[in-house]
Scaffold this motif. Structure first.
Motif, PDB file in Angstrom:
ATOM      1  N   ILE A 174       2.348 -69.811 -57.775  1.00 52.19           N
ATOM      2  CA  ILE A 174       0.918 -70.093 -57.899  1.00 52.19           C
ATOM      3  C   ILE A 174       0.084 -68.961 -57.307  1.00 52.19           C
ATOM      4  O   ILE A 174      -0.874 -68.483 -57.927  1.00 52.19           O
ATOM      5  CB  ILE A 174       0.565 -71.429 -57.208  1.00 52.19           C
ATOM      6  CG1 ILE A 174       1.175 -72.606 -57.968  1.00 52.19           C
ATOM      7  CG2 ILE A 174      -0.959 -71.597 -57.108  1.00 52.19           C
ATOM      8  CD1 ILE A 174       1.012 -73.933 -57.268  1.00 52.19           C
ATOM      9  N   SER A 175       0.464 -68.512 -56.124  1.00 48.15           N
ATOM     10  CA  SER A 175      -0.274 -67.437 -55.454  1.00 48.15           C
ATOM     11  C   SER A 175      -0.246 -66.153 -56.270  1.00 48.15           C
ATOM     12  O   SER A 175      -1.263 -65.464 -56.427  1.00 48.15           O
ATOM     13  CB  SER A 175       0.311 -67.180 -54.062  1.00 48.15           C
ATOM     14  OG  SER A 175       0.226 -68.342 -53.266  1.00 48.15           O
ATOM     15  N   ALA A 186      -7.309 -70.338 -53.796  1.00 50.28           N
ATOM     16  CA  ALA A 186      -5.932 -69.984 -53.441  1.00 50.28           C
ATOM     17  C   ALA A 186      -5.714 -70.013 -51.933  1.00 50.28           C
ATOM     18  O   ALA A 186      -4.670 -70.466 -51.449  1.00 50.28           O
ATOM     19  CB  ALA A 186      -5.600 -68.596 -53.995  1.00 50.28           C
TER      20      ALA A 186
END
Length: 226
Positions: free
Chosen positions: A204-205, A155
């Motif tokens: 996404i994070s 990430a």
């Protein structure tokens, strides 16, 4: 609005290679740090954690100098492998590996240090050597730390900006990752595209962090049952 998903593909591709490389390097390095009593340990820990506190622009600047064709490293790599490390995807891998290094090392080191020493002693008493103990006993019992290290590294690499911009530039289809593409859209005042890219990165994070916390919580509950 025409959306080009190439920057996201490059971001995931970069994160994948960086995570694999750092996992291979990080396991033996973190194992060494967790078991050594050498006076050089604090120095190694400080150096490995430096990217956390060092401004990305500073790290990116020195990486740009270090990997340039005029440097010893850049010139040697080009002569041996015919690969340039500045404004190329290969250069992004090298720079991102250094920048994300502590995000792999620290969870792994914590995992090694929190292993029940009785398990290791029992393994040695049963005749297993250090290598077999590492792969058969220690690593299987620190799955939570390994997964955390992998996901956080992955990430973090996806979200990198300063280092990748300075070392890789913004070459469409080659070094323009998602974070750099957002910057380019803002520079062009294309806020609609910047919003779209930013929203995807935000989702996404969040999902990555949510997965880590859920997994760790489940692992804690398993141990509480025992």
């Amino acid at each position: 609005m025409l959306i080009d998903f190439t920057p996201f593909f490059l971001s995931f591709k970069l994160a994948f290679f960086v995570t694999v490389i750092l996992l291979c390097i990080g396991v033996p390095f973190a194992y060494f740090l967790s078991n050594t009593r050498s006076k050089i340990k604090p120095v190694l820990e400080a150096v490995s954690a430096l990217p956390i506190v060092l401004p990305p622009s500073v790290l990116g600047f020195y990486m740009l100098i270090l990997l340039s064709p005029d440097s010893i490293i850049g010139e040697t790599v080009y002569k041996l492998f015919n690969v340039k490390l500045v404004f190329t995807f290969e250069g992004l891998i090298v720079a991102s590996s250094l920048y994300s290094f502590p995000f792999m090392i620290q969870p792994l080191q914590n995992g090694f240090e929190n292993i029940d020493k009785r398990l290791i002693e029992a393994s040695f008493l049963s005749g297993k050597g250090k290598i077999r103990t590492l792969f058969k006993v220690i690593l299987p019992n620190m799955k939570s730390s390994i997964l955390t290290a992998i996901i956080i590294t992955f990430a973090h690499t996806i979200g990198e900006f300063g280092v990748v911009l300075m070392v890789g530039g913004s070459i469409p289809g080659k070094t323009e990752v998602a974070s750099v593409a957002i910057y380019d859209y803002v520079e062009m005042m294309d806020y609609k595209s910047a919003h779209f890219y930013s929203a995807i990165m935000l989702i996404i994070s969040f999902l990555v962090l949510l997965f880590v916390y859920i997994f760790n919580e489940r692992e804690k509950k398993k141990y509480e049952l025992f």
